[in-house]
Design a protein around this motif. Sequence first.
Motif, PDB file in Angstrom:
ATOM      1  N   GLU A   7     -40.943 -51.379   0.617  1.00  0.00           N
ATOM      2  CA  GLU A   7     -41.732 -52.724  -0.348  1.00  0.00           C
ATOM      3  C   GLU A   7     -41.897 -53.934  -0.084  1.00  0.00           C
TER       4      GLU A   7
ATOM      5  N   ARG B 158     -42.284 -57.899  -2.066  1.00  0.00           N
ATOM      6  CA  ARG B 158     -42.020 -58.882  -3.177  1.00  0.00           C
ATOM      7  C   ARG B 158     -41.898 -59.785  -2.784  1.00  0.00           C
TER       8      ARG B 158
ATOM      9  N   PHE C 174     -31.977 -50.126  -6.564  1.00  0.00           N
ATOM     10  CA  PHE C 174     -33.256 -49.890  -7.491  1.00  0.00           C
ATOM     11  C   PHE C 174     -32.532 -48.080  -7.815  1.00  0.00           C
TER      12      PHE C 174
ATOM     13  N   GLU D 165     -37.669 -47.543  -7.661  1.00  0.00           N
ATOM     14  CA  GLU D 165     -37.919 -48.132  -8.773  1.00  0.00           C
ATOM     15  C   GLU D 165     -36.566 -49.739  -9.472  1.00  0.00           C
ATOM     16  N   ASP D 166     -37.227 -50.707  -9.394  1.00  0.00           N
ATOM     17  CA  ASP D 166     -36.298 -51.482  -9.830  1.00  0.00           C
ATOM     18  C   ASP D 166     -35.587 -51.137 -11.171  1.00  0.00           C
TER      19      ASP D 166
ATOM     20  N   ASN E  83     -33.279 -52.122 -14.268  1.00  0.00           N
ATOM     21  CA  ASN E  83     -33.317 -53.410 -15.257  1.00  0.00           C
ATOM     22  C   ASN E  83     -31.792 -53.445 -15.712  1.00  0.00           C
TER      23      ASN E  83
ATOM     24  N   ASN F 283     -33.745 -59.933 -16.021  1.00  0.00           N
ATOM     25  CA  ASN F 283     -33.961 -59.105 -14.393  1.00  0.00           C
ATOM     26  C   ASN F 283     -35.302 -59.643 -14.192  1.00  0.00           C
ATOM     27  N   THR F 284     -34.376 -59.266 -12.270  1.00  0.00           N
ATOM     28  CA  THR F 284     -35.718 -59.486 -11.384  1.00  0.00           C
ATOM     29  C   THR F 284     -36.071 -58.373 -10.608  1.00  0.00           C
ATOM     30  N   TRP F 285     -36.779 -58.545  -9.470  1.00  0.00           N
ATOM     31  CA  TRP F 285     -37.275 -56.943  -8.871  1.00  0.00           C
ATOM     32  C   TRP F 285     -36.614 -56.769  -7.991  1.00  0.00           C
ATOM     33  N   GLY F 286     -35.356 -55.924  -7.777  1.00  0.00           N
ATOM     34  CA  GLY F 286     -34.457 -56.129  -7.143  1.00  0.00           C
ATOM     35  C   GLY F 286     -32.667 -56.480  -7.771  1.00  0.00           C
TER      36      GLY F 286
ATOM     37  N   TYR G  56     -30.333 -59.540 -10.614  1.00  0.00           N
ATOM     38  CA  TYR G  56     -30.608 -59.850 -11.792  1.00  0.00           C
ATOM     39  C   TYR G  56     -29.990 -61.377 -11.406  1.00  0.00           C
TER      40      TYR G  56
END
Length: 632
Positions: free
Chosen positions: A488, A490, A512, A521-522, A524, A541-544, A546
């Motif tokens: 994916e 982003r 993940f 899923e990411d 946290n 938290n950020t996607w993948g 922090y």
Amino acid sequence: MALLEMARSVGFRVLLMVLCVVQASVVMARFVVEKNSLTVTSPESIRGTHDSAIGNFGIPQYGGSMAGTVVYPEKNRKGCRGFDEFGVSFKTKPGSLPTVVLVDRGDCFFALKVWNVQNAGASAVLVADDVDEPLITMDSPKEDGSSAKYIENITIPSALIDKDFGEKLKKAISGGDMVNVNLDWREAVPHPDSRVEYELWTNSNDQCGHKCNTLMGFLKDFKGAAQILERGGYAQFTPHYITWYCPSAFILSRQCQSQCINHGRYCAPDPDQDFSQGYEGKDVVLENLRQLCLFKVANETGRPWVWWDYVTDFQIRCPMKEKKYNKDCANEVIKSLGFNVKDVDKCMGDPDAESDNPVLKEEQDAQVGKGSRGDVTILPTLVVNNRQYRGKLEKSAVLKAICAGFEETTEPAVCLSQDMQTNECLENNGGCWQDKVLNATACKDTFRGRVCECPLVDGVQFKGDGYNSCKASGLGRCKINNGGCWQETRDGHKFSACVGDDNHECQCPPGFKGDGVKSCEDINECEEKKACQCPECSCKNTWGSYDCTCNGDLLYMRDHDTCISKRAEQKSAWIAVWVILIGLAMAAGGAYLIYKHRIRSYMDSEIRAIMAQYMPLDSQVEVPNHTSDNHA
């Protein structure tokens, strides 16, 4: 233990009685000896045509003939030892007729005689009978470790001749005559019309050793040629399966119950000859029946040649040694070939019924010889135009026999050329794996018919069974559909779960969690307290990943998950700079002092040397003048 041994003993005696009954029926069977014509062209005293019985091994020259000169060796006349031990060679010299070697019957197997003569360079073998009797078929011995190595490699034709004819040949040769003969196989297979009918008596059991391996190999190799002959209307093929019945006195015995269906009406031997474990004879009978019904269903749909696909796919996908020889595996093969399993099941009927099965009853009736064909009692047996084939069960040899069933000049192209294509992949993709997105398929069209082998796509090799699955393999597999793993993107950041190795693994990347195939899923990290845990830290938290910041005038050290003062960091930096500068200055000063000392020492030594040339130094002894002494 005593009871167990007694039970085994009783079971063995029952089995022996059953085999005796079956063997008695075989002895009464009508066996037909297949013959070819042998004509003596010289000398005039024995000129004429005689019968000879075609050997049940090697490669008879069906549809052809051979002229040759007969040789009767002076030593090793029974051919039971290699002729090289005696320094004998039968190789044909350039410009001369092929050599046909005559040997005597007795002392060793027929096949061993032919093998020894073949190794000595002969083109054909005649075996003279040692008793007055009707001609019999020279059969190959039961394959074991010592005989299997040569039986499969016999390529020259052989035949048995009767004792009287053999004596005439020997007498003429010993009298100094050149004996020339013509071996003719052109009428060994009749050709009554423009189509060849042939049948193969086979078996689905793959645990009977060398015989089974030979049969399975033949089915695979001959499939392409068989399907071309059938598709073109040149030949009509019918598969058959031998079954035996259990004598009524033993129907309730353990042996018959494990080997038979329909209450003892249709039986097959136990595959591994062990009644206590493994597959049973009735398993073989059921699969034989399934293959017969598959042929009938395929024939009704106008595609009888698909039987070859089924039996070859079944032996690859459902072998006994992998415990896959069962109905479920068979049904998967049937579905992959585009047939309805219910149609096959309906044809098979109820194996527990106490009544005749129409399909198997027809097979038992067909075992009885009709016309010029004898009873079928052994496996495998090939019959061409109602004549039993004699020779090696091998593609080129069998194709030659089938093509001999056509009248001369009417043979199809397959009999004249080895360049054959089947295009089976055009129909239902040949029942093989395919990926329409990648435009990739495991179906390959070859001379042997279609095979299912995982392909090479854009330099990446796919691996799998070729039927249900093929997956990209190796370091480049992530280039193909991301290796079937999750990926994916982003905000310009791309993550993938494909691991670039040969383990076909999909692992979610750091940051993940998930199966790596359908989803990742990411994580946290802030909630799960996996990072940014110092008292002065603030986590986002950020996607993948922090972000972690520190309160006040502090700096976050990610590697140590802690906050430090920016001033402390600056002070430490200046101290480090001063230490380096002072160190450099001290090093330079020391180097200068050393240099100055060495220059001064050098100058002092030079001055002392110059002064020593003009005046004595205090430390030197005055040198006396010896000139006056020289003139005294």
